[in-house]
Enzyme design. Structure first.
Site, short mmCIF file in Angstrom:
data_model
loop_
_atom_site.label_atom_id
_atom_site.label_comp_id
_atom_site.label_asym_id
_atom_site.label_seq_id
_atom_site.Cartn_x
_atom_site.Cartn_y
_atom_site.Cartn_z
CD GLU A 49 48.52 41.02 44.67
OE1 GLU A 49 49.18 40.21 44.53
OE2 GLU A 49 49.89 41.56 44.76
CD GLU A 90 42.47 31.26 41.20
OE1 GLU A 90 41.54 32.00 41.22
OE2 GLU A 90 43.65 31.67 42.66
N GLY A 92 28.49 46.87 46.19
CA GLY A 92 27.96 47.13 44.86
C GLY A 92 29.24 45.97 43.76
CB CYS A 103 45.26 34.00 46.00
SG CYS A 103 46.17 34.94 47.20
CB VAL A 141 30.50 49.37 42.70
CG1 VAL A 141 31.34 49.96 43.60
CG2 VAL A 141 28.75 49.75 43.16
CE LYS A 177 33.29 44.95 44.12
NZ LYS A 177 32.20 44.81 44.30
N GLY A 184 30.70 44.22 40.80
CA GLY A 184 31.80 43.91 39.97
C GLY A 184 31.40 45.01 39.10
N PRO A 185 30.61 44.59 38.17
CG PRO A 185 29.55 43.20 36.63
CD PRO A 185 30.06 43.06 37.93
#
Ligand code: NAD
Length: 472
Positions: A246, A379, A202, A280, A207, A171, A204-205
């Site tokens: 990660e 962050e 799609g 990141c 797919v 995904k 996150g919530p």
């Protein structure tokens, strides 16, 4: 406009089950540049089913040499697409085209070759006393990836998973998904066996959560925010999946009191500003001797003046816009919070007047920052450096280690042994000394809440392997 109307499932483009569309916008012009289908839980079921059939139907029993050959083929197909991938990511993420070409499009090619080599050279079985210890593929892997280095992050999961013999349902980020469509085209071109890699676009919530909780998924490899990573780990716990995470970072660059500032500070600033700070592992905290602070800021200012802000498609540009308006709102919120908490903007801090369109923010350097402030703890994921000062080496190390994160870091000293000594004290998964080059074979991943597990190199391959002991 680059529109993908279907999903790559079971070796072919398949119509999505739902009717939802995810539109993709240029980070610099804010115009629509493409679209992908918004997948559903039913699409996830189809893709996981295809991955299960591929795994059980023979992919899991292919030889490492066969899998390496597929990866080399995929690398070649991606290499042929470097200009298209670079342009796509320059538009959807806003990365400057020079960096989009070398890093965003170049790195996926290198990663695929690298895992092909690792598969060929890896000790898949070893005797331990009277047992044979065998490394076997983990099974069906769900890979969930972010937008900042989108295809690099995808290959960091897909390449080792395929090298290991796993099948994958990917995904990609819904914010920068077009590059994943180009990967599907590369898979079709090389004829990757059906179901070995499936891509369900799609949110996150919808797919992501369907994948993280799917009973037939054996492992979830997630890269993204701490918030979403926690949710994925919670959902995956119910069916005892292996989870690698990660996550975010707040990495420190420790400039020791003997460091040559004219070399250390430019290296630190460029690291923090790569991809407009949307990295990141960015060294977003610069930890410097109190007596050298003003020199550090002066060199940072000169360094930033030589990094032109501009159109990502212009080869001269070194700093592009942020990816989206929500991302700019977030970054500007942190800048405001820094000021409210008493820090001072030494450089930048505003929207650049020259760019009425696009989500631009000036590269920003804060001073008078104390370690407890939000801009020193959270962050930001934008072009913002917090300069923190120290009196002693112990204090510098304490500041570097004083967040919930532990992804990366840097140390600079005139004495390489001293730099190494301090690097060993930093609780992070990857620390560079005196501007050392990035090593793509070295493991990458987080201590503390920056994550669980490692990517790249042999450690990255082993995340996708089970260990079986056969006593004889
Ligand atoms: P994000 O967490 O919003 O999204 C990452 C992925 O997770 C996306 O595909 C998203 O759709 C999905 N997702 C979101 N909510 C989910 C849920 N509830 N269940 C399942 N999946 C869900 O992160 P982002 O904004 O795309 O990326 C930026 C973040 O990623 C930053 O925190 C950055 O530090 C981190 N990151 C970490 C690394 C690393 O290697 N440690 C690399 C790149 C980015």
């Amino acid at each position: 406009m680059r529109t993908f109307a279907e999903l790559y499932i079971d070796g072919a483009w398949r119509p999505p089950t739902g009717t939802g569309i995810i539109e993709v916008y240029s980070a610099s012009t804010e115009e629509a540049i493409g679209a992908v289908p918004a997948g559903t839980a039913a699409d996830v079921d189809r893709a996981v089913d295809a991955a299960c059939r591929a795994f059980a139907g023979g992919w899991g029993r292919t030889t490492p040499g066969e899998r390496a050959a597929w990866l080399d083929g995929l690398a070649a197909a991606l290499k042929a697409r470097v200009p298209e991938v670079a342009r796509t990511i320059a538009e959807e993420v806003g990365s400057p085209i020079s960096m989009a070409t070398s890093v965003q499009a170049g790195s996926p090619v290198a990663i695929a070759h690298d895992f092909a080599d690792l598969a060929r050279g890896y000790a898949w079985e070893e005797p331990v006393g009277h047992s044979l210890v065998a490394r076997e593929p983990y099974g069906v892997v769900a890979a969930i990836t972010p937008w900042n280095y989108p295809l690099h992050q995808i290959l960091a999961k897909v390449a080792p998973a395929l090298a290991a013999g796993c099948s994958v349902v990917l995904k990609p980020s819904e914010i920068a998904p077009l590059n994943a469509g180009l990967l599907a085209e590369a898979c079709l071109e090389v004829g990757l066996p059906p179901g070995v890699l499936n891509i369900v676009h799609g949110t996150g919530p919808v797919v992501g959560e369907a994948l993280a909780s799917h009973p037939a998924v054996d492992m979830v490899s997630f890269t993204g925010s701490l918030r979403a990573g926690r949710r994925v780990a919670t959902l995956a716990a119910d069916t005892v999946k292996k989870v690698t995470l990660e996550l975010g970072g707040k990495s420190a660059f420790v400039v020791l009191d003997d460091a040559p500032l004219d070399r250390a500070v430019p290296a630190g600033v460029k690291n923090a500003m790569l991809n407009s700070g949307q990295t990141c592992s960015a060294w977003t905290r610069m930890v410097v001797p109190r007596s050298r602070r003003d020199d550090v800021v002066a060199i940072a200012e000169r360094t930033l003046a030589a990094l032109p802000l501009g159109d990502p498609l212009d080869p001269a540009t070194r700093l592009g816009p942020l990816i989206s308006e929500p991302q700019r709102t977030r970054v500007e919120g942190f800048i405001r919070k820094g000021l409210e908490e008493g820090a001072r903007v030494a450089i930048g801090g505003r929207r650049p007047a020259a760019f009425p369109r696009g989500h631009y923010v000036e590269p920003t350097v804060f001073v008078d920052v104390s370690p407890a402030m939000a801009i020193a703890q959270e962050e930001i994921f934008g072009p913002v450096i917090a300069v923190l000062t120290y009196e002693t080496e112990d204090e510098a190390v304490a500041i570097a280690n004083g967040t919930i994160y532990g992804l990366a870091g840097g140390v600079w000293s005139a004495d390489p042994e001293r730099a190494l000594r301090v690097a060993r004290r930093i609780r992070a998964g990857q620390v560079d000394v005196n501007g050392a080059r990035f090593n793509p074979r070295a493991p990458f991943g987080g201590y503390k809440q920056s994550g669980v597990g490692r990517e790249f190199g042999v450690h990255g391959l082993e995340e996708f392997l089970q260990v079986k002991a056969i006593a004889r």
